[in-house]
Motif scaffolding. Structure first.
Motif, PDB file in Angstrom:
ATOM      1  N   PHE A   9      -6.829  -5.950  24.302  1.00 54.18           N
ATOM      2  CA  PHE A   9      -7.428  -5.905  22.973  1.00 54.18           C
ATOM      3  C   PHE A   9      -6.382  -5.900  21.871  1.00 54.18           C
ATOM      4  CE2 PHE A   9      -9.644  -3.233  19.631  1.00 54.18           C
ATOM      5  CZ  PHE A   9     -10.394  -4.292  19.147  1.00 54.18           C
ATOM      6  N   GLY A  10      -6.508  -6.840  20.919  1.00 55.76           N
ATOM      7  CA  GLY A  10      -5.559  -6.941  19.821  1.00 55.76           C
ATOM      8  C   GLY A  10      -6.225  -6.815  18.465  1.00 55.76           C
ATOM      9  N   PHE A  11      -5.451  -6.382  17.472  1.00 55.64           N
ATOM     10  CA  PHE A  11      -5.941  -6.198  16.103  1.00 55.64           C
ATOM     11  C   PHE A  11      -5.684  -7.480  15.311  1.00 55.64           C
ATOM     12  CE2 PHE A  11      -6.943  -2.474  13.205  1.00 55.64           C
ATOM     13  CZ  PHE A  11      -7.330  -3.264  12.124  1.00 55.64           C
ATOM     14  N   GLY A  12      -6.745  -8.198  14.961  1.00 50.40           N
ATOM     15  CA  GLY A  12      -6.616  -9.398  14.152  1.00 50.40           C
ATOM     16  C   GLY A  12      -6.518  -9.053  12.678  1.00 50.40           C
ATOM     17  N   CYS A  13      -5.524  -9.599  11.994  1.00 48.82           N
ATOM     18  CA  CYS A  13      -5.244  -9.221  10.601  1.00 48.82           C
ATOM     19  C   CYS A  13      -5.569 -10.329   9.603  1.00 48.82           C
ATOM     20  CB  CYS A  13      -3.786  -8.807  10.461  1.00 48.82           C
ATOM     21  SG  CYS A  13      -3.321  -7.419  11.531  1.00 48.82           S
ATOM     22  N   MET A  14      -6.560 -11.125   9.929  1.00 50.82           N
ATOM     23  CA  MET A  14      -6.949 -12.225   9.050  1.00 50.82           C
ATOM     24  C   MET A  14      -7.837 -11.755   7.906  1.00 50.82           C
ATOM     25  SD  MET A  14      -8.894 -15.711  10.157  1.00 50.82           S
ATOM     26  CE  MET A  14      -9.332 -16.986   8.995  1.00 50.82           C
ATOM     27  N   ARG A  15      -8.573 -10.667   8.149  1.00 45.76           N
ATOM     28  CA  ARG A  15      -9.537 -10.188   7.150  1.00 45.76           C
ATOM     29  C   ARG A  15      -9.362  -8.682   6.934  1.00 45.76           C
ATOM     30  NH1 ARG A  15     -12.472 -13.432  10.900  1.00 45.76           N
ATOM     31  NH2 ARG A  15     -13.180 -15.424  10.036  1.00 45.76           N
ATOM     32  N   LEU A  16      -8.208  -8.281   6.440  1.00 39.99           N
ATOM     33  CA  LEU A  16      -7.929  -6.868   6.196  1.00 39.99           C
ATOM     34  C   LEU A  16      -8.719  -6.366   4.983  1.00 39.99           C
ATOM     35  CD1 LEU A  16      -4.055  -6.850   6.735  1.00 39.99           C
ATOM     36  CD2 LEU A  16      -5.803  -6.005   8.321  1.00 39.99           C
ATOM     37  N   PRO A  17      -9.035  -5.073   4.934  1.00 37.05           N
ATOM     38  CA  PRO A  17      -9.789  -4.510   3.804  1.00 37.05           C
ATOM     39  C   PRO A  17      -9.059  -4.692   2.481  1.00 37.05           C
ATOM     40  CG  PRO A  17      -9.706  -2.956   5.640  1.00 37.05           C
ATOM     41  CD  PRO A  17      -8.750  -4.065   5.970  1.00 37.05           C
ATOM     42  N   LEU A  18      -9.823  -5.000   1.442  1.00 38.49           N
ATOM     43  CA  LEU A  18      -9.258  -5.250   0.122  1.00 38.49           C
ATOM     44  C   LEU A  18      -9.853  -4.298  -0.919  1.00 38.49           C
ATOM     45  CD1 LEU A  18      -9.519  -9.160   0.081  1.00 38.49           C
ATOM     46  CD2 LEU A  18      -7.477  -7.803   0.603  1.00 38.49           C
ATOM     47  N   LEU A  19      -9.120  -4.099  -1.986  1.00 43.12           N
ATOM     48  CA  LEU A  19      -9.623  -3.321  -3.118  1.00 43.12           C
ATOM     49  C   LEU A  19     -10.445  -4.213  -4.048  1.00 43.12           C
ATOM     50  CD1 LEU A  19      -6.391  -1.271  -3.924  1.00 43.12           C
ATOM     51  CD2 LEU A  19      -8.449  -0.439  -2.769  1.00 43.12           C
ATOM     52  N   SER A  26      -4.924  -7.829  -2.583  1.00 43.06           N
ATOM     53  CA  SER A  26      -5.180  -6.460  -3.066  1.00 43.06           C
ATOM     54  C   SER A  26      -5.506  -5.542  -1.894  1.00 43.06           C
ATOM     55  CB  SER A  26      -6.323  -6.455  -4.079  1.00 43.06           C
ATOM     56  OG  SER A  26      -7.540  -6.880  -3.477  1.00 43.06           O
ATOM     57  N   PHE A  27      -4.555  -5.362  -1.005  1.00 47.69           N
ATOM     58  CA  PHE A  27      -4.781  -4.608   0.228  1.00 47.69           C
ATOM     59  C   PHE A  27      -5.156  -3.147  -0.054  1.00 47.69           C
ATOM     60  CE2 PHE A  27      -1.677  -7.952   1.393  1.00 47.69           C
ATOM     61  CZ  PHE A  27      -2.426  -8.605   2.363  1.00 47.69           C
ATOM     62  N   ASP A  28      -6.149  -2.688   0.665  1.00 45.21           N
ATOM     63  CA  ASP A  28      -6.531  -1.273   0.601  1.00 45.21           C
ATOM     64  C   ASP A  28      -5.672  -0.533   1.628  1.00 45.21           C
ATOM     65  OD1 ASP A  28      -7.679   1.228   0.627  1.00 45.21           O
ATOM     66  OD2 ASP A  28      -9.747   0.516   0.832  1.00 45.21           O
ATOM     67  N   TYR A  29      -4.447  -0.218   1.235  1.00 44.44           N
ATOM     68  CA  TYR A  29      -3.490   0.341   2.198  1.00 44.44           C
ATOM     69  C   TYR A  29      -3.920   1.699   2.745  1.00 44.44           C
ATOM     70  CZ  TYR A  29      -0.079  -3.351   1.357  1.00 44.44           C
ATOM     71  OH  TYR A  29       0.563  -4.569   1.306  1.00 44.44           O
ATOM     72  N   ASP A  30      -4.584   2.499   1.950  1.00 42.54           N
ATOM     73  CA  ASP A  30      -5.044   3.800   2.455  1.00 42.54           C
ATOM     74  C   ASP A  30      -5.929   3.606   3.679  1.00 42.54           C
ATOM     75  OD1 ASP A  30      -3.672   5.200   0.541  1.00 42.54           O
ATOM     76  OD2 ASP A  30      -5.400   5.477  -0.786  1.00 42.54           O
ATOM     77  N   LEU A  31      -6.845   2.655   3.590  1.00 40.27           N
ATOM     78  CA  LEU A  31      -7.749   2.389   4.708  1.00 40.27           C
ATOM     79  C   LEU A  31      -7.040   1.649   5.831  1.00 40.27           C
ATOM     80  CD1 LEU A  31     -10.457   2.400   6.091  1.00 40.27           C
ATOM     81  CD2 LEU A  31     -11.155   0.447   4.667  1.00 40.27           C
ATOM     82  N   ILE A  32      -6.249   0.625   5.483  1.00 43.16           N
ATOM     83  CA  ILE A  32      -5.556  -0.157   6.519  1.00 43.16           C
ATOM     84  C   ILE A  32      -4.635   0.741   7.341  1.00 43.16           C
ATOM     85  CG2 ILE A  32      -3.932  -2.045   6.954  1.00 43.16           C
ATOM     86  CD1 ILE A  32      -4.965  -3.350   4.361  1.00 43.16           C
ATOM     87  N   ASN A  33      -3.911   1.632   6.684  1.00 44.10           N
ATOM     88  CA  ASN A  33      -3.021   2.550   7.394  1.00 44.10           C
ATOM     89  C   ASN A  33      -3.786   3.369   8.422  1.00 44.10           C
ATOM     90  OD1 ASN A  33      -1.003   1.611   5.720  1.00 44.10           O
ATOM     91  ND2 ASN A  33      -0.878   3.462   4.478  1.00 44.10           N
ATOM     92  N   LYS A  34      -4.947   3.852   8.036  1.00 45.52           N
ATOM     93  CA  LYS A  34      -5.762   4.668   8.946  1.00 45.52           C
ATOM     94  C   LYS A  34      -6.286   3.847  10.111  1.00 45.52           C
ATOM     95  CE  LYS A  34      -7.241   7.833   5.263  1.00 45.52           C
ATOM     96  NZ  LYS A  34      -8.373   8.234   4.393  1.00 45.52           N
ATOM     97  N   VAL A  62       0.953  -6.547   6.497  1.00 48.28           N
ATOM     98  CA  VAL A  62       1.212  -5.939   7.800  1.00 48.28           C
ATOM     99  C   VAL A  62       2.550  -5.192   7.790  1.00 48.28           C
ATOM    100  CG1 VAL A  62       1.636  -6.430  10.237  1.00 48.28           C
ATOM    101  CG2 VAL A  62      -0.221  -7.592   9.043  1.00 48.28           C
ATOM    102  N   ARG A  63       3.528  -5.740   7.094  1.00 50.03           N
ATOM    103  CA  ARG A  63       4.821  -5.061   7.002  1.00 50.03           C
ATOM    104  C   ARG A  63       4.661  -3.661   6.398  1.00 50.03           C
ATOM    105  NH1 ARG A  63       7.667  -7.480   2.697  1.00 50.03           N
ATOM    106  NH2 ARG A  63       7.305  -5.615   1.455  1.00 50.03           N
ATOM    107  N   LYS A  64       3.951  -3.576   5.295  1.00 53.04           N
ATOM    108  CA  LYS A  64       3.823  -2.290   4.605  1.00 53.04           C
ATOM    109  C   LYS A  64       2.967  -1.292   5.382  1.00 53.04           C
ATOM    110  CE  LYS A  64       4.587  -4.049  -0.073  1.00 53.04           C
ATOM    111  NZ  LYS A  64       4.028  -4.212  -1.445  1.00 53.04           N
ATOM    112  N   ALA A  65       1.915  -1.784   6.033  1.00 53.81           N
ATOM    113  CA  ALA A  65       1.006  -0.881   6.736  1.00 53.81           C
ATOM    114  C   ALA A  65       1.467  -0.536   8.148  1.00 53.81           C
ATOM    115  CB  ALA A  65      -0.389  -1.497   6.793  1.00 53.81           C
TER     116      ALA A  65
END
Length: 384
Positions: A9-19, A26-34, A62-65
């Motif tokens: 199982f892998g994490f696809g990062c094509m549709r990450l949460p946005l603000l 506009s990445f929602d880093y608080d949520l993505i980090n979690k 992805v680098r930041k999170a």
């Protein structure tokens, strides 16, 4: 590396949460980090991004999170060479170095030739894209070389017959709706990969969310068999059950999704015969209720001269085609989207969208259908 022993199982990062849904960066880093942390804590470690994701900011997100918050040996990172974007051999080198910088790493665990198809294959041969990836592997900057493929099985066979020694694995769109669809042919493509002993990573197992929000009749069949199993679990397990598949990707936007997916993929069990029978019945129901088989990848919108919100319009069109009732709410959405985007009727027929579409959809024809439904006798607001 024995890929078949990898976690499935892998994490696809094509549709990450946005603000801001209108701003792909506009990445929602608080949520993505979690989400990333929870996924890692559940024993998984594979993250799949690409140069073009999120308006060319996906690797940075992805680098930041991930990269800046976790040790390098705690995760495996996959990204992709944009085959539509590079100009020549020198440009491939430039983009690759840019990707290393974007991602904040010295090497990629997995690196793929992105969105391989008939529209870019000759270009890849001309400028040596296969040799380029192999060279980077020799230099230690890539651990495993792959290819994400969106075309017919005959082309896949041709490519693997020539470059099997340079491709370690193939990434394919596999889901139960596309299993026998003539425009995707998941089953046949998987058979070709198996023919050349190429392990397979699955993308779009839920077909852009289509197989999560299934028709009520289809969901009822699944719930009657297993009330606790999510519709997503059926889709992911179908893909992971196929011969030669070593990993299934899922883009997750909520903690519930991460918790659900990791729960049944941690101790993965293939679908049994009875479950496969239910999948066949569900497939028929979905096919009978879907007008346009769009996965909302948005490749079609890149470079559209009229800035037409194609996937959003197709989603609204599918929604009204599934019901015989009023479609007033969908009309409101259409009108609002058309304020800042081109209307379906503004399509000039250049067909760059069709060349980019991984599903090989006749987009310009479908846009005429959308126009008929949403613009005939309708007042569309003027764009600002």
């Amino acid at each position: 590396m024995d890929l078949m022993k990898e976690k499935k199982f892998g994490f696809g990062c094509m549709r990450l949460p946005l603000l801001d849904k209108e701003d792909p960066a506009s990445f929602d880093y608080d949520l993505i980090n979690k989400l990333f942390d929870n996924y890692l804590e559940n024993g998984f470690n594979y993250f799949d991004t690409a140069y073009t994701y999120h308006g060319y900011h996906g690797e940075e997100g992805v680098r930041k999170a991930l990269v800046e918050r976790h040790t390098r040996d705690s995760f495996k990172l996959a990204t992709k060479l944009p085959l539509r974007d590079f100009k020549d051999s020198e440009d491939m080198e430039k983009i690759f170095n840019e990707q290393l910088n974007n991602s904040g790493v010295d090497y990629f665990d997995f690196y793929l030739l992105h969105n391989m198809g008939s529209n870019v294959y000759s270009k890849c041969e001309k400028y040596g894209a296969f040799d380029f990836a192999a060279k980077k592997k020799e230099e230690g900057k890539i651990k495993v070389v792959g290819m994400s493929f969106h075309d017919m099985p005959e082309l896949l066979d041709e490519i693997l017959s020539k470059y099997a020694d340079k491709i370690d694995f193939v990434q394919l769109q596999i889901n139960y709706v596309d299993w026998e669809q003539p425009n995707v042919q998941s089953r046949r493509c998987l058979e070709i990969a198996n023919k050349y002993d190429k392990p397979v990573t699955v993308m779009e197992p839920c077909k852009g969310g289509t197989l999560i929000n299934v028709p009520e009749e289809a969901e009822k069949l699944m719930k009657e068999y297993n009330p606790k199993a999510s519709t997503a679990s059926w889709a992911l397990r179908f893909a992971a059950s196929q011969k030669g598949v070593f990993r299934v990707l899922s883009g997750m936007n909520t903690m519930d999704q991460v918790n659900d997916n990791t729960s049944f993929m941690a101790d993965f069990k293939p679908l049994n015969e009875e479950e496969m029978d239910i999948i066949e019945r569900v497939t028929k129901i979905i096919n009978d209720n879907t007008a346009i088989a769009c996965t909302a990848c948005e490749y079609c919108t890149h470079g559209c001269p009229k800035n037409i919100a194609i996937p959003k319009y197709f989603a609204l069109y599918n929604s009204i085609m599934r019901t015989t009732g009023s479609f007033l709410s969908q009309m409101v959405y259409y009108n609002n989207i058309a304020i800042k985007n081109g209307k379906a009727s503004e399509c000039i027929g250049c067909k760059q969208c069709e060349k980019a579409c991984p599903q090989h959809l006749p987009i310009t024809t479908y846009l005429k259908d959308v126009t008929e439904k949403f613009e005939k006798n309708s007042i569309i607001p003027t764009r600002k």
